[in-house]
Design a protein around this motif. Structure first.
Motif, PDB file in Angstrom:
ATOM      1  N   GLU A   1       0.950  -1.762   0.066  1.00 57.93           N
ATOM      2  CA  GLU A   1       0.469   0.005  -0.051  1.00 57.93           C
ATOM      3  C   GLU A   1       1.226   0.851   0.579  1.00 57.93           C
ATOM      4  O   GLU A   1       0.544   3.036  -0.717  1.00 57.93           O
ATOM      5  N   VAL A   2       2.133   1.217   0.517  1.00 56.48           N
ATOM      6  CA  VAL A   2       2.710   2.749   0.546  1.00 56.48           C
ATOM      7  C   VAL A   2       3.185   2.938  -0.661  1.00 56.48           C
ATOM      8  O   VAL A   2       3.698   4.042  -1.125  1.00 56.48           O
ATOM      9  N   ALA A   3       3.846   1.984  -1.178  1.00 51.78           N
ATOM     10  CA  ALA A   3       4.384   1.215  -2.703  1.00 51.78           C
ATOM     11  C   ALA A   3       3.556   2.177  -3.286  1.00 51.78           C
ATOM     12  O   ALA A   3       3.998   2.978  -4.591  1.00 51.78           O
ATOM     13  N   LEU A   4       2.285   1.585  -3.678  1.00 52.49           N
ATOM     14  CA  LEU A   4       1.488   2.214  -4.319  1.00 52.49           C
ATOM     15  C   LEU A   4       1.263   4.232  -4.182  1.00 52.49           C
ATOM     16  O   LEU A   4       0.734   4.721  -4.719  1.00 52.49           O
ATOM     17  N   LEU A   5       0.671   3.945  -3.001  1.00 50.73           N
ATOM     18  CA  LEU A   5       0.581   5.575  -2.243  1.00 50.73           C
ATOM     19  C   LEU A   5       1.322   6.470  -3.123  1.00 50.73           C
ATOM     20  O   LEU A   5       1.617   7.413  -3.499  1.00 50.73           O
ATOM     21  N   GLU A   6       2.692   5.522  -2.979  1.00 53.13           N
ATOM     22  CA  GLU A   6       4.232   7.148  -3.100  1.00 53.13           C
ATOM     23  C   GLU A   6       4.572   6.978  -4.217  1.00 53.13           C
ATOM     24  O   GLU A   6       5.478   7.778  -4.764  1.00 53.13           O
ATOM     25  N   SER A   7       4.986   5.605  -5.658  1.00 55.95           N
ATOM     26  CA  SER A   7       4.704   5.694  -6.743  1.00 55.95           C
ATOM     27  C   SER A   7       3.668   6.054  -8.512  1.00 55.95           C
ATOM     28  O   SER A   7       2.464   4.653  -8.301  1.00 55.95           O
ATOM     29  N   ARG A   8       3.513   6.769  -8.733  1.00 50.13           N
ATOM     30  CA  ARG A   8       2.688   6.861  -9.686  1.00 50.13           C
ATOM     31  C   ARG A   8       3.043   5.721 -11.099  1.00 50.13           C
ATOM     32  O   ARG A   8       1.796   4.854 -11.473  1.00 50.13           O
ATOM     33  N   ALA A   9       4.356   5.302 -11.086  1.00 52.36           N
ATOM     34  CA  ALA A   9       3.938   3.926 -12.243  1.00 52.36           C
ATOM     35  C   ALA A   9       3.406   2.617 -11.463  1.00 52.36           C
ATOM     36  O   ALA A   9       3.138   2.056 -11.983  1.00 52.36           O
TER      37      ALA A   9
ATOM     38  N   GLU B   1       0.975   0.125 -13.880  1.00 50.37           N
ATOM     39  CA  GLU B   1       0.667  -0.811 -13.703  1.00 50.37           C
ATOM     40  C   GLU B   1       0.013  -1.602 -13.593  1.00 50.37           C
ATOM     41  O   GLU B   1      -0.182  -2.390 -13.629  1.00 50.37           O
ATOM     42  N   GLN B   2      -0.513  -1.482 -12.047  1.00 53.88           N
ATOM     43  CA  GLN B   2      -2.022  -1.712 -12.054  1.00 53.88           C
ATOM     44  C   GLN B   2      -3.192  -1.211 -12.059  1.00 53.88           C
ATOM     45  O   GLN B   2      -4.032  -2.100 -11.948  1.00 53.88           O
ATOM     46  N   MET B   3      -3.172  -0.543 -12.858  1.00 56.93           N
ATOM     47  CA  MET B   3      -4.337  -0.537 -13.536  1.00 56.93           C
ATOM     48  C   MET B   3      -5.443  -0.936 -14.069  1.00 56.93           C
ATOM     49  O   MET B   3      -7.086  -1.086 -13.663  1.00 56.93           O
ATOM     50  N   GLU B   4      -5.271  -2.039 -14.376  1.00 58.00           N
ATOM     51  CA  GLU B   4      -5.251  -2.517 -15.010  1.00 58.00           C
ATOM     52  C   GLU B   4      -6.169  -4.588 -14.010  1.00 58.00           C
ATOM     53  O   GLU B   4      -7.024  -4.809 -14.795  1.00 58.00           O
ATOM     54  N   ARG B   5      -5.618  -4.110 -13.113  1.00 62.21           N
ATOM     55  CA  ARG B   5      -6.517  -5.141 -12.283  1.00 62.21           C
ATOM     56  C   ARG B   5      -7.577  -4.579 -11.506  1.00 62.21           C
ATOM     57  O   ARG B   5      -7.526  -5.561 -10.348  1.00 62.21           O
ATOM     58  N   VAL B   6      -8.605  -4.627 -12.088  1.00 61.31           N
ATOM     59  CA  VAL B   6      -9.795  -4.109 -11.509  1.00 61.31           C
ATOM     60  C   VAL B   6     -10.806  -5.310 -11.041  1.00 61.31           C
ATOM     61  O   VAL B   6     -11.743  -5.847  -9.955  1.00 61.31           O
ATOM     62  N   ASP B   7     -10.066  -6.824 -11.532  1.00 63.24           N
ATOM     63  CA  ASP B   7     -10.486  -8.254 -11.047  1.00 63.24           C
ATOM     64  C   ASP B   7     -10.151  -8.138  -9.393  1.00 63.24           C
ATOM     65  O   ASP B   7     -11.648  -9.376  -8.901  1.00 63.24           O
ATOM     66  N   VAL B   8      -9.421  -7.872  -9.110  1.00 65.70           N
ATOM     67  CA  VAL B   8      -9.277  -8.069  -7.805  1.00 65.70           C
ATOM     68  C   VAL B   8     -10.564  -7.288  -6.917  1.00 65.70           C
ATOM     69  O   VAL B   8     -10.200  -8.206  -5.702  1.00 65.70           O
TER      70      VAL B   8
END
Length: 76
Positions: free
Chosen positions: A6-14, A18-25
């Protein structure tokens, strides 16, 4: 590929990109109520999904509007 923290996602737009398409989760966590078109959601439903107030959702949108609009956010 493992899910970033979660921290990595909050800090890194890149990483978020990368995770944008993972709506299946999302459905594996719990169901998100969609509008009849199957694409859009109401702010209230997003807040309920994440168990926060609508004001929190609005503040996140305000802070990150450019990025969210690049990713398809539209407000009505």
């Amino acid at each position: 590929m493992s899910m970033p923290t979660e921290v990595a996602l909050l800090e890194s737009r890149a990483l978020r990109v990368e995770q944008m398409e993972r709506v299946d989760v999302l459905d594996k966590v719990k169901s998100l109520v969609m509008l009849p078109d199957g694409i859009h959601v109401r702010t209230e439903d997003v807040a309920r999904y994440f168990e926060v107030s609508t004001e929190v959702v609005k503040k996140v949108i305000q802070r990150h509007r450019d990025e969210m609009e690049e990713n398809g956010l539209t407000l009505r």
